[in-house]
Design an enzyme around this catalytic site. Structure first.
Site, PDB file in Angstrom:
ATOM      1  CG  HIS A 170      -1.403   1.430   1.457  1.00 29.75           C
ATOM      2  ND1 HIS A 170      -1.711   2.308   1.820  1.00 29.75           N
ATOM      3  CD2 HIS A 170      -2.742   1.083   1.371  1.00 29.75           C
ATOM      4  CE1 HIS A 170      -2.417   3.476   2.064  1.00 29.75           C
ATOM      5  NE2 HIS A 170      -3.456   2.416   1.159  1.00 29.75           N
ATOM      6  NE  ARG A 182       0.234   5.950   6.631  1.00 33.90           N
ATOM      7  CZ  ARG A 182       0.426   6.015   8.195  1.00 33.90           C
ATOM      8  NH1 ARG A 182      -1.086   5.643   8.340  1.00 33.90           N
ATOM      9  NH2 ARG A 182       1.673   5.525   8.845  1.00 33.90           N
ATOM     10  CE  LYS A 183       1.141  -1.535   5.671  1.00 29.09           C
ATOM     11  NZ  LYS A 183      -0.428  -0.573   5.569  1.00 29.09           N
ATOM     12  CB  VAL A 184       8.548  -0.212   3.147  1.00 29.75           C
ATOM     13  CG1 VAL A 184      10.716   0.378   3.167  1.00 29.75           C
ATOM     14  CG2 VAL A 184       8.316  -0.192   5.311  1.00 29.75           C
TER      15      VAL A 184
END
Length: 374
Positions: free
Chosen positions: A176, A178-180
């Protein structure tokens, strides 16, 4: 200032354009390449690209045979998708409390939660910090239970030198935004269980096996595949992963040095045997600080922030189906109300970190509650 901005540039745009030029847009060569890269990162022998971490968790439960009346033990503090996928199988999520420092599930409480109906254990690597996997695997192994790592936030993280997603029966990652790293939307399942991997591949593509001329459907499967458009972004992102994680770690240390002396604010910390990704930078506020008021005050100062994640037991659906568990899960309850996520992503400058620190200091001072007389 936004909470997170993905690290993207012309390389991802070029990769998407190359896929579009082929006319082969669904799961194909790019997805296979992304799977290979995840195997190389984690040391797992197999990987299955999927449309999200949520579908990946669901697929893992289905492939492991979790069904009605079964129970799956998990931390009470996580994004509700962790529990929702269990409910979708007609099974029951069993919430265990967390360690208040790491926000991860306490292994001793897993032991206490095991019953004759327990079918699996699902630890979550909170905000990219791996749970205590040796102790978790020891408990699960004694009871013959598979372990599904919810590693949604932990790609690039390690526990005693072992990669997140490699220590359980299966690991599930999120891509997603918002992930790394990101594919826009997407996820990945890793495993070294060959039979499980075969079942995952079957179920994610409608339960179909391809013959010489056409497919035959041997399971009632799902369409949980990842398109090559999304996978092409992921392949480029994988080449940036180590640099992104290193920069997140550097920024986290720099931000902590600016916040550590604010009264009532506890900055994140990790055990020496865990290397976190800092997918999110989450501080804990003392109970005498109004966390929601701090979020509002930061918004007025143009700093985006949010809660850490959710005490799932406090959400209306689970309160309706499970009752009031707040007193039974004190650390998860406190974390739900007092954890605060601040901006952290590559591209933040020293001046941005100073701005966050100054704003938080002012917001905390503005939102202190009066101590109640004992």
């Amino acid at each position: 200032m936004r909470l997170n901005i993905p690290t993207l540039d012309d390389a991802e745009l070029k990769a998407v354009g190359e896929v579009l030029a082929t006319g082969m847009l669904t799961q194909g060569a790019q997805a296979a390449r992304l799977e290979q890269l995840m195997c190389e990162l984690t040391g797992a022998s197999r990987a299955a690209a999927v449309s999200s971490a949520t579908t990946g968790l669901h697929l893992a439960l289905v492939a492991l045979g979790v069904g009605p009346t079964d129970e799956v033990i998990m931390p009470a503090f996580s994004f509700p998708a962790t529990a929702n996928v269990v409910v979708q199988q007609g099974a029951r999520p069993v919430f265990a409390d967390i360690d208040p420092v790491t926000f991860n599930i306490r292994p001793d409480l897993i032991e206490a939660a095991v019953t004759s109906r327990t079918k699996a254990v699902m630890p979550v690597h909170a905000f990219g910090l791996c749970a205590e996997m040796d102790a978790i695997n020891e408990v699960a192994g004694r009871h013959g239970l598979p372990v599904i790592e919810d590693a949604a936030c932990a790609v690039g993280g390690t526990f005693r030198g072992r990669a997140a997603g490699s220590m359980g029966t299966a690991g599930v990652f999120s891509f997603h935004p918002r992930k790394v790293i990101t594919t826009g939307e997407g996820g990945m399942i890793t495993t070294s269980d060959e039979a499980l991997a075969d079942q995952l591949n079957l179920l994610r593509a409608h339960g179909a096996r391809r013959g010489e001329l056409f497919m035959e459907f041997v399971e009632a499967g799902f369409n949980y595949r990842l398109s090559d458009i999304h996978a092409a972004i992921g392949v480029v992102q994988m080449g940036k992963l180590l640099a992104i994680v290193a920069e997140r770690q550097r920024l986290a240390a720099a931000l902590s040095s600016r916040l550590v002396d604010i009264e009532g604010v506890t900055v994140p910390s990790a055990p020496s045997h865990v290397v976190p990704t800092f997918q999110s930078y989450v501080v804990r506020l003392d109970d005498l600080i109004d966390r929601d008021g701090v979020i509002r005050s930061l918004r007025e100062l143009d700093i985006e922030s949010t809660l850490g994640t959710y005490g799932m037991h406090l959400q209306p659906y689970f309160q309706k189906t499970m009752g009031d568990l707040a007193a039974d899960l004190p650390n998860a309850t406190q974390a739900h109300h007092q954890a605060l996520t601040l901006p952290l992503y590559p591209g933040l400058a020293d001046g941005d970190l100073d701005q966050i620190a100054t704003a938080l200091r002012a917001a905390v001072a503005k939102n202190r509650r009066s101590a109640q007389p004992s």
